[in-house]
Write a protein that holds these residues in place. Sequence first.
Motif, mmCIF file in Angstrom:
data_model
loop_
_atom_site.group_PDB
_atom_site.id
_atom_site.type_symbol
_atom_site.label_atom_id
_atom_site.label_comp_id
_atom_site.label_asym_id
_atom_site.label_seq_id
_atom_site.Cartn_x
_atom_site.Cartn_y
_atom_site.Cartn_z
ATOM 1 N N ALA A 233 44.953 12.826 -7.784
ATOM 2 C CA ALA A 233 44.500 13.873 -6.862
ATOM 3 C C ALA A 233 45.365 13.902 -5.601
ATOM 4 C CB ALA A 233 43.034 13.640 -6.497
ATOM 5 N N LYS A 234 45.747 12.747 -5.111
ATOM 6 C CA LYS A 234 46.600 12.657 -3.924
ATOM 7 C C LYS A 234 47.942 13.354 -4.164
ATOM 8 C CE LYS A 234 48.539 9.223 -0.682
ATOM 9 N NZ LYS A 234 49.973 9.569 -0.759
ATOM 10 N N CYS A 235 48.533 13.095 -5.321
ATOM 11 C CA CYS A 235 49.816 13.705 -5.659
ATOM 12 C C CYS A 235 49.703 15.230 -5.699
ATOM 13 C CB CYS A 235 50.293 13.177 -7.011
ATOM 14 S SG CYS A 235 51.869 13.870 -7.570
ATOM 15 N N LEU A 236 48.622 15.729 -6.291
ATOM 16 C CA LEU A 236 48.429 17.178 -6.409
ATOM 17 C C LEU A 236 48.137 17.826 -5.059
ATOM 18 C CD1 LEU A 236 46.332 17.321 -9.698
ATOM 19 C CD2 LEU A 236 48.644 18.212 -9.372
ATOM 20 N N LYS A 237 47.322 17.189 -4.248
ATOM 21 C CA LYS A 237 46.991 17.775 -2.949
ATOM 22 C C LYS A 237 48.191 17.787 -2.020
ATOM 23 C CE LYS A 237 42.053 17.840 -2.518
ATOM 24 N NZ LYS A 237 40.869 17.529 -1.695
ATOM 25 N N GLU A 238 49.000 16.766 -2.084
ATOM 26 C CA GLU A 238 50.193 16.745 -1.252
ATOM 27 C C GLU A 238 51.183 17.820 -1.682
ATOM 28 O OE1 GLU A 238 51.551 12.724 -1.563
ATOM 29 O OE2 GLU A 238 50.296 12.025 0.113
ATOM 30 N N ALA A 239 51.027 18.302 -2.936
ATOM 31 C CA ALA A 239 51.897 19.370 -3.434
ATOM 32 C C ALA A 239 51.304 20.756 -3.200
ATOM 33 C CB ALA A 239 52.163 19.174 -4.920
ATOM 34 N N GLY A 240 50.054 20.808 -2.663
ATOM 35 C CA GLY A 240 49.487 22.098 -2.294
ATOM 36 C C GLY A 240 48.216 22.523 -2.979
ATOM 37 N N VAL A 241 47.669 21.726 -3.917
ATOM 38 C CA VAL A 241 46.411 22.081 -4.579
ATOM 39 C C VAL A 241 45.265 21.953 -3.577
ATOM 40 C CG1 VAL A 241 44.823 21.512 -6.456
ATOM 41 C CG2 VAL A 241 47.284 21.319 -6.815
ATOM 42 N N GLU A 242 44.350 22.925 -3.590
ATOM 43 C CA GLU A 242 43.284 22.970 -2.587
ATOM 44 C C GLU A 242 42.071 22.111 -2.943
ATOM 45 O OE1 GLU A 242 42.262 27.039 -1.957
ATOM 46 O OE2 GLU A 242 44.297 27.639 -1.436
ATOM 47 N N GLU A 243 41.587 22.218 -4.181
ATOM 48 C CA GLU A 243 40.373 21.492 -4.563
ATOM 49 C C GLU A 243 40.584 20.830 -5.916
ATOM 50 O OE1 GLU A 243 35.507 22.070 -4.685
ATOM 51 O OE2 GLU A 243 36.812 23.837 -4.642
ATOM 52 N N ILE A 244 40.141 19.565 -6.014
ATOM 53 C CA ILE A 244 40.347 18.796 -7.243
ATOM 54 C C ILE A 244 39.070 18.028 -7.572
ATOM 55 C CG2 ILE A 244 41.710 17.014 -8.385
ATOM 56 C CD1 ILE A 244 43.936 17.605 -6.328
ATOM 57 N N TRP A 245 38.573 18.277 -8.782
ATOM 58 C CA TRP A 245 37.427 17.527 -9.302
ATOM 59 C C TRP A 245 37.892 16.705 -10.484
ATOM 60 C CZ3 TRP A 245 31.813 17.821 -8.763
ATOM 61 C CH2 TRP A 245 31.391 18.444 -7.577
ATOM 62 N N GLY A 246 37.058 15.741 -10.850
ATOM 63 C CA GLY A 246 37.334 14.903 -12.017
ATOM 64 C C GLY A 246 36.282 15.113 -13.084
ATOM 65 N N PHE A 247 36.689 14.883 -14.324
ATOM 66 C CA PHE A 247 35.780 14.949 -15.473
ATOM 67 C C PHE A 247 36.069 13.751 -16.355
ATOM 68 C CE2 PHE A 247 34.445 15.827 -19.699
ATOM 69 C CZ PHE A 247 33.422 16.740 -19.650
ATOM 70 N N VAL A 248 35.023 12.955 -16.642
ATOM 71 C CA VAL A 248 35.196 11.780 -17.509
ATOM 72 C C VAL A 248 34.003 11.656 -18.447
ATOM 73 C CG1 VAL A 248 36.619 10.475 -15.893
ATOM 74 C CG2 VAL A 248 34.130 10.289 -15.753
ATOM 75 N N ILE A 249 34.235 10.923 -19.521
ATOM 76 C CA ILE A 249 33.140 10.636 -20.446
ATOM 77 C C ILE A 249 32.203 9.613 -19.825
ATOM 78 C CG2 ILE A 249 32.546 9.758 -22.732
ATOM 79 C CD1 ILE A 249 35.325 10.675 -23.669
ATOM 80 N N ALA A 250 32.768 8.593 -19.216
ATOM 81 C CA ALA A 250 31.936 7.511 -18.656
ATOM 82 C C ALA A 250 32.437 7.092 -17.283
ATOM 83 C CB ALA A 250 31.933 6.318 -19.590
ATOM 84 N N LYS A 251 31.481 6.716 -16.442
ATOM 85 C CA LYS A 251 31.796 6.263 -15.083
ATOM 86 C C LYS A 251 31.297 4.847 -14.897
ATOM 87 C CE LYS A 251 30.798 7.324 -10.213
ATOM 88 N NZ LYS A 251 30.139 6.032 -9.935
ATOM 89 N N GLY A 252 32.194 3.976 -14.394
ATOM 90 C CA GLY A 252 31.821 2.593 -14.162
ATOM 91 C C GLY A 252 31.096 2.437 -12.843
#
Length: 252
Positions: A233-252
């Motif tokens: 997400a850091k890499c994408l936001k520094e390149a100009g993406v405004e909003e970033i969410w995550g999607f996973v099967i399982a969360k620890g």
Amino acid sequence: RTEHIGKISRFGTDIFKGVRRMESGFCRLALETLFPRFCLSCGHEGQIFCLSCMQNWIWRPGPASCPFCGEQGSDRTCETCRQNTFLDGLVCYAPYGNPIVRQAIGQWKYDGDRSVEFVLKRWLMQSAHRLKPSMETFVVSPVSSHVTRKRSRGFDQAEIVSIWVSELFLSPMHELLVRTQKTKPQAKQKHVSRSIGSLDGIFQIHPNVIDLPTHVLLSDDVFTSGATMDAAAKCLKEAGVEEIWGFVIAKG
């Protein structure tokens, strides 16, 4: 004469394909005989998740919470965590602590049992209504593994999850990132060695990307500390993406 030779060539090709199918069938039968599958839920021999358990499997999620600190109330990253992170929120199917979910992902990801994919995809389809992030439009992108890990496993679980997510939400999928550094699987690391920020710099924008979307849904199989996904997400936001969410099967 040329036509005759062509027919012989095609006939030979068909025979070769038939033999290969027979070989794969025999290999599959041998493997199933030597290493029989047992249902992850009831333990009966036959399938990785038997029909009876599949029909009765209903996952009831817990309360929404911040992906990093666990503060309940919303799947969005809380105000406190937002000061040091880049991921805006996370949706997940189930906790990684659930033994059935954890074993299913382990057999798929580490043992290479791709028959598990049918089960995982069906679980996500059953819960698609609650897994969509609160973004109007978004592009799905995998938190890709390093190329050496893709070769050793024969597949990239993040890419497969991204394909499923793209189909579930009818959203475009693009590979926006490249993983430039190989790291140890985070789910197998001690908590103290996988803190937020420890993996910053392991991703770069994919060289084939011309224009980045404004909203991105990063997909992966497991979210533990969040160090990997937040680095993406850091890499994408520094390149100009405004909003970033995550999607996973399982969360620890």
